[in-house]
Design an enzyme around this catalytic site. Sequence first.
Site, mmCIF file in Angstrom:
data_model
loop_
_atom_site.group_PDB
_atom_site.id
_atom_site.type_symbol
_atom_site.label_atom_id
_atom_site.label_comp_id
_atom_site.label_asym_id
_atom_site.label_seq_id
_atom_site.Cartn_x
_atom_site.Cartn_y
_atom_site.Cartn_z
ATOM 1 N N HIS A 1 0.837 -1.205 0.000
ATOM 2 C CA HIS A 1 0.000 0.000 0.000
ATOM 3 C C HIS A 1 0.874 1.259 0.000
ATOM 4 O O HIS A 1 0.592 2.216 -0.714
ATOM 5 C CB HIS A 1 -0.902 0.046 1.240
ATOM 6 C CG HIS A 1 -1.918 -1.052 1.348
ATOM 7 N ND1 HIS A 1 -1.976 -1.897 2.424
ATOM 8 C CD2 HIS A 1 -2.923 -1.443 0.534
ATOM 9 C CE1 HIS A 1 -2.996 -2.745 2.271
ATOM 10 N NE2 HIS A 1 -3.574 -2.506 1.128
ATOM 11 N N LYS B 1 -17.547 -7.639 6.289
ATOM 12 C CA LYS B 1 -16.184 -8.169 6.233
ATOM 13 C C LYS B 1 -15.581 -8.202 7.638
ATOM 14 O O LYS B 1 -15.564 -7.184 8.336
ATOM 15 C CB LYS B 1 -15.347 -7.255 5.316
ATOM 16 C CG LYS B 1 -14.353 -8.007 4.464
ATOM 17 C CD LYS B 1 -13.760 -7.065 3.427
ATOM 18 C CE LYS B 1 -12.641 -7.714 2.665
ATOM 19 N NZ LYS B 1 -12.149 -6.856 1.590
ATOM 20 N N ARG C 1 -1.846 -6.286 -8.343
ATOM 21 C CA ARG C 1 -0.724 -7.191 -8.071
ATOM 22 C C ARG C 1 -0.650 -8.186 -9.212
ATOM 23 O O ARG C 1 -0.911 -7.830 -10.352
ATOM 24 C CB ARG C 1 -0.963 -7.908 -6.737
ATOM 25 C CG ARG C 1 -0.656 -7.032 -5.554
ATOM 26 C CD ARG C 1 -1.218 -7.605 -4.292
ATOM 27 N NE ARG C 1 -2.666 -7.553 -4.335
ATOM 28 C CZ ARG C 1 -3.453 -7.547 -3.269
ATOM 29 N NH1 ARG C 1 -2.928 -7.587 -2.083
ATOM 30 N NH2 ARG C 1 -4.755 -7.489 -3.377
ATOM 31 N N SER D 1 -2.640 -8.053 2.659
ATOM 32 C CA SER D 1 -2.922 -7.988 4.095
ATOM 33 C C SER D 1 -3.366 -9.351 4.607
ATOM 34 O O SER D 1 -3.003 -9.749 5.719
ATOM 35 C CB SER D 1 -4.012 -6.960 4.387
ATOM 36 O OG SER D 1 -3.620 -5.677 3.986
#
Length: 161
Positions: free
Chosen positions: A18, A42, A91, A129
């Site tokens: 990040h 979430k 990514r 993460s």
Amino acid sequence: MPDIAVYPGSFDPITNGHMDLIQRGLKIFDRIIVAVAKNPVKKSLFSTEERMEMLRVSLKDYSQVTIDSFEGLLVAYAKGQNARAILRGLRAVTDFEYEFQLAMMNRRLEPEIETVFLMTGLRWVFLSSSILKEAAIHGGNIEGMVPEIVYAKLKEKFGLR
Ligand code: ADP
């Protein structure tokens, strides 16, 4: 008018991936608002306030970056902040399909706001993460993958090796 981008995400917690993306984003935008999504569905490891605090500390040297949180529709939030763009990171190939769908939906909802994708530095291409948390929960040493404050927090929580 300054060029403002909103960089939304869970940031549970912020990683060097990040950080890399924010640094790249600052070459393009005058201001970046890092916005923590409050998603009641979430499940997160850190509370919204903890995530925001880690972001604040990690990004304290960047005067063009502000930290905020939002609920509800991202494009509505971005518009309210006078942002011209939504910043997202890519990514390896796995991000593409989901990010593509999200960008198309957001464009449909708010055609004025563009989604801008940046590619992270090669070192962070496989860093997420969720993988990071997985390692830390089992005591894996994740030093060098996250800002100092995040390392300290994870160490405090899980007593890393
Ligand atoms: P979300 O739950 O919205 O995916 P994340 O905090 O996981 O929130 O990620 C926010 C954004 O940052 C996403 O666009 C994601 O693709 C990007 N991102 C996360 N980690 C990296 C990384 N290592 N390199 C590049 N982009 C990343």
